[in-house]
Design an enzyme around this catalytic site. Structure first.
Site, PDB file in Angstrom:
ATOM      1  N   ASP A   3       0.820  -1.209   0.000  1.00 30.64           N
ATOM      2  CA  ASP A   3       0.000   0.000   0.000  1.00 30.64           C
ATOM      3  C   ASP A   3       0.856   1.262   0.000  1.00 30.64           C
ATOM      4  O   ASP A   3       2.025   1.244   0.360  1.00 30.64           O
ATOM      5  CB  ASP A   3      -0.927   0.016   1.214  1.00 30.64           C
ATOM      6  CG  ASP A   3      -0.164   0.093   2.529  1.00 30.64           C
ATOM      7  OD1 ASP A   3       0.822  -0.651   2.666  1.00 30.64           O
ATOM      8  OD2 ASP A   3      -0.541   0.885   3.408  1.00 30.64           O
ATOM      9  N   GLU A   4       0.248   2.348  -0.404  1.00 31.19           N
ATOM     10  CA  GLU A   4       0.793   3.700  -0.280  1.00 31.19           C
ATOM     11  C   GLU A   4       2.224   3.819  -0.807  1.00 31.19           C
ATOM     12  O   GLU A   4       3.109   4.359  -0.151  1.00 31.19           O
ATOM     13  CB  GLU A   4       0.714   4.154   1.181  1.00 31.19           C
ATOM     14  CG  GLU A   4      -0.714   4.202   1.707  1.00 31.19           C
ATOM     15  CD  GLU A   4      -0.811   4.524   3.186  1.00 31.19           C
ATOM     16  OE1 GLU A   4      -1.865   5.031   3.613  1.00 31.19           O
ATOM     17  OE2 GLU A   4       0.169   4.256   3.925  1.00 31.19           O
ATOM     18  N   VAL A   5       2.433   3.314  -2.002  1.00 33.38           N
ATOM     19  CA  VAL A   5       3.758   3.408  -2.626  1.00 33.38           C
ATOM     20  C   VAL A   5       3.847   4.749  -3.359  1.00 33.38           C
ATOM     21  O   VAL A   5       3.128   4.994  -4.327  1.00 33.38           O
ATOM     22  CB  VAL A   5       3.997   2.242  -3.608  1.00 33.38           C
ATOM     23  CG1 VAL A   5       5.391   2.354  -4.220  1.00 33.38           C
ATOM     24  CG2 VAL A   5       3.835   0.909  -2.892  1.00 33.38           C
TER      25      VAL A   5
END
Length: 537
Positions: free
Chosen positions: A331-333
Site C-alpha cells: 500500500d501507499e507506494v
C-alpha cells in the site's frame, strides 16, 4: 449588560447541545446489561427457565472423543476463567427460574483428530446442550470445541462463593465468515509480549481467529531476523524494543492454543524505511535536479540484489511463521522517488513501461509473489496493488482498507475474481466522543450489490488498531470491547444487526471482560456493571 451576556452564554450552550443530538441523547439513555447472554450471538440459541446449579469444587470438563494439548489447555484455562476469578460472596439469585438439578460435568466430544495449527477454513462449528440429562458439547474439530467452551463460560453465572448456575440451553453455532481478524501495529509503538498475549486472550473470548501482526514499518523494525540480525539492531527503536525468535515462537504458540492464526505483515515496497538502515542498496536513492538528495524511497525494484535479499528473508519468515499466509502489504507506494532516479527511468524504458509506474509496482509485486509462492505460502496484499491496475495471481487475498466508497472497492475486487477481506469501516484508532460502536455494527462485508459468487469471495474482515497513538498503557482499553462489535458482525447471522438489541449484551460482555481482568472501556455511556460482575473494592 450582565443579563445580555448571560442570555448569550445560555443561548450558546443550548445551540451546542442541540447541534449535537447524539450527545444530548446519550446523556438521557442508560443501557442495562443482560445477564448470562453470549457474545457473539450464536446462530441458533434458546434457553429455558430451568436452572442447574454448579459447585465449582465438583465440576469438571471431560473429553469424550478426541483430545490433545489444545483441548486439555482449554479445560484448565476455563476452569479458572469460570470458577477461579472471585472469592467474595455475591449473593446473586436468578429470577423467574425453576431449580432443575445440578451440573457436575461438561462432556466435550470432538469427532476428528486435532490439527496442529489453526488454518483458513477450519471447522469452528459446535452444538451445545444443557438439560436435565447433562451438558454436552459436540464439535467436528478442536477449534469448534474451543468456541463452544467459550460460549459455555459466558452462560455460567456466580451465585455465591462456591455455587454457580446455568440455565437450560440449546445452541447450534458456526461462524458466518472464516477469516475474523484483528490487526495490531508494533512498529509505531512497540508492544510488550505480555500485552500481545493479553490481547490474544481477549480475541479468543470474542471468537476472533486471526492475529494480523503488522510487525514492522517505516518507524521501526522490531523483528529479529536470524539471517539479517542488523535489521533489528539498526532498525528498531533500541535494543529493548525488539522481538527475539524465542518471543515470536512464544506468541505463535500462545495463539495456537487459543485457536488463533498469526499472520505477519512485512509491507513493501513502501513502508520500508527501517529496512534500509541495514540492507545496502535496498531502497531507491532519490534525486533532485539530477543530483542525489540524500533521501530514500521504496525498495528499488530494478536491482536483482533486491530480489536476492527478499528471497532469503522471506524464506526465513516462511519457516518462523507456520501459517499458510503472509501479508505482503503493497500500500501507499509513492512513485516520486522512482520517477527522480535515472537508473529507474532507464529500467522503465528497457521494460517498455513508458511512464506508467504502476507497471513497475506490478513488476515488483509479481516477483515478490513468485518468491513467496515458491515457498508454498499464500499471500495477502492491500487493495492499492489491484487499484493501480496490477495483474496479480488469482489466489491472492486482497484487503480493502480505504474508507471512501469501500463497498464499491469490495464489489470491484470480487468482480475481478479475488478473495477479499474488509477492513475499511473498522478503524479502532479513530476516536470520537460519544457512542461510536454502532457504526462498526452497521458495517457488513456483504452489503453490496454483487452476485452470489462475488459474495462467496468475501472471506471475512479485520478490525485494526494502528499504533501511532497507542502503546502498552492504553492499547487494550482502546481496543476492547469495541473490537468485540466487529467480532459479532463477522460471526453471527447477517440478520443480527439491531444495535439497540445488541447494546445490553455488549454492556454485559464489557462487564464480563472487566471481571476477567481486561481494562475494557465503557462504550454505552452512563451505567454500571450488574452485581454478578462486580469487582470488589
Amino acid at each position: 449588560m450582565a443579563v445580555v451576556i448571560c442570555f448569550l452564554f445560555v443561548h450558546f450552550l443550548i445551540g451546542l447541545v442541540s447541534s449535537n443530538g447524539e450527545y444530548q441523547k446519550e446523556k438521557l439513555v442508560s443501557v442495562s446489561a443482560t445477564t448470562g447472554m453470549p457474545w457473539p450471538l450464536p446462530q441458533q440459541y434458546s434457553s429455558t427457565p430451568d436452572v442447574y446449579t454448579i459447585n465449582r469444587n465438583a465440576f469438571k470438563f471431560k473429553a469424550t472423543g478426541q483430545s490433545c494439548d489444545i483441548l486439555e489447555s482449554a479445560f484448565f484455562r476455563y476452569q479458572t476463567i469460570i470458577f477461579g476469578m472471585r472469592e467474595e460472596t455475591l449473593k446473586f439469585h436468578p429470577k423467574n427460574s425453576l431449580k432443575a438439578g445440578s451440573l457436575t460435568v461438561l462432556n466435550v466430544n470432538v469427532k476428528n483428530k486435532c490439527d496442529r495449527y489453526p488454518y483458513l477454513g477450519m471447522d469452528e462449528s459446535y452444538n451445545l446442550t444443557i438439560s436435565a440429562t447433562g451438558a454436552t458439547l459436540n464439535s467436528n474439530s478442536v477449534w469448534g470445541a474451543l468456541r463452544g467452551i467459550e460460549t459455555f463460560s459466558q452462560l455460567v453465572l456466580q451465585q455465591d462463593t462456591n455455587m454457580f448456575f446455568v440455565n437450560g440451553t440449546t445452541i447450534s453455532d458456526y461462524p458466518r465468515f472464516q477469516h475474523r481478524g484483528l490487526l495490531l501495529d508494533t512498529s509505531r509503538h512497540f508492544l510488550d509480549v505480555t500485552i500481545i498475549k493479553q490481547n490474544l486472550l481477549a480475541m479468543s473470548q470474542s471468537k476472533f481467529n486471526v492475529f494480523h501482526w503488522h510487525i514492522v514499518d517505516d518507524q521501526s523494525f522490531p523483528y529479529t531476523s536470524k539471517n539479517f540480525p542488523d535489521m533489528a539492531s539498526k532498525g528498531a527503536y533500541d535494543s529493548r524494543h525488539i522481538y527475539t525468535q524465542d518471543q515470536i515462537a512464544e506468541i505463535i504458540e500462545f495463539a495456537r492454543i487459543l485457536g488463533i492464526r498469526v499472520i505477519p505483515e512485512f509491507d513493501s515496497p513502501g513502508h520500508s524505511q527501517s529496512w534500509g538502515k541495514s540492507i545496502t542498496d535496498l531502497l531507491t536513492k532519490c534525486y533532485s535536479g539530477g543530483k542525489r538528495n540524500g533521501q530514500y524511497g521504496p525498495v528499488d525494484p530494478t536491482l536483482e540484489t533486491s530480489y536476492g535479499f527478499l528471497s532469503k528473508f522471506f524464506a526465513e519468515i516462511g519457516r518462523v511463521f507456520p501459517d499458510q499466509y503472509i501479508h505482503l502489504g503493497g500500500d501507499e507506494v509513492n512513485f516520486d522517488c522512482w520517477k527522480s532516479n535515472p537508473n529507474v527511468t532507464a529500467f522503465m524504458k528497457q521494460k517498455g513501461f513508458g511512464t506508467d509506474y504502476a507497471k513497475l509496482e506490478e513488476y515488483y509485486v509479481q516477483r515478490l509473489l513468485d518468491i513467496v509462492g515458491g515457498l508454498k505460502k499464500g499471500y495477502m496484499i492491500w487493495q492499492e496493488v489491484v487499484d493501480n491496475g496490477a495483474k496479480i495471481s488469482k489466489d491472492t487475498i486482497v484487503e480493502i482498507y480505504k474508507n471512501e466508497n469501500y463497498m464499491l472497492h469490495v464489489f470491484e475486487t470480487t468482480l475481478k475474481g479475488y478473495r477479499t477481506l474488509l477492513q475499511a469501516c473498522w478503524y479502532l484508532d479513530i476516536i470520537k466522543y460519544g457512542v461510536q460502536w454502532q457504526a462498526f455494527y452497521a458495517c457488513d462485508p456483504h452489503n453490496f450489490f454483487g452476485t452470489a459468487e462475488q459474495k462467496k469471495l468475501v472471506i471475512g474482515g479485520e478490525v485494526c488498531m494502528w499504533g501511532e497513538y497507542v502503546d502498552n498503557t492504553n492499547v487494550l482499553s482502546r481496543t476492547w470491547p469495541r473490537a468485540s462489535v466487529v467480532a459479532e458482525r463477522l460471526w453471527s447471522a447477517q440478520s443480527v444487526k439491531d444495535a439497540n438489541a445488541a447494546a445490553p449484551r455488549l454492556e454485559e460482555h464489557r462487564c464480563r471482560m472487566i471481571k476477567r481482568g481486561f481494562p475494557a472501556e465503557t462504550v454505552n455511556g452512563p451505567g454500571f456493571c450488574p452485581q454478578e460482575y462486580a469487582i470488589p473494592v
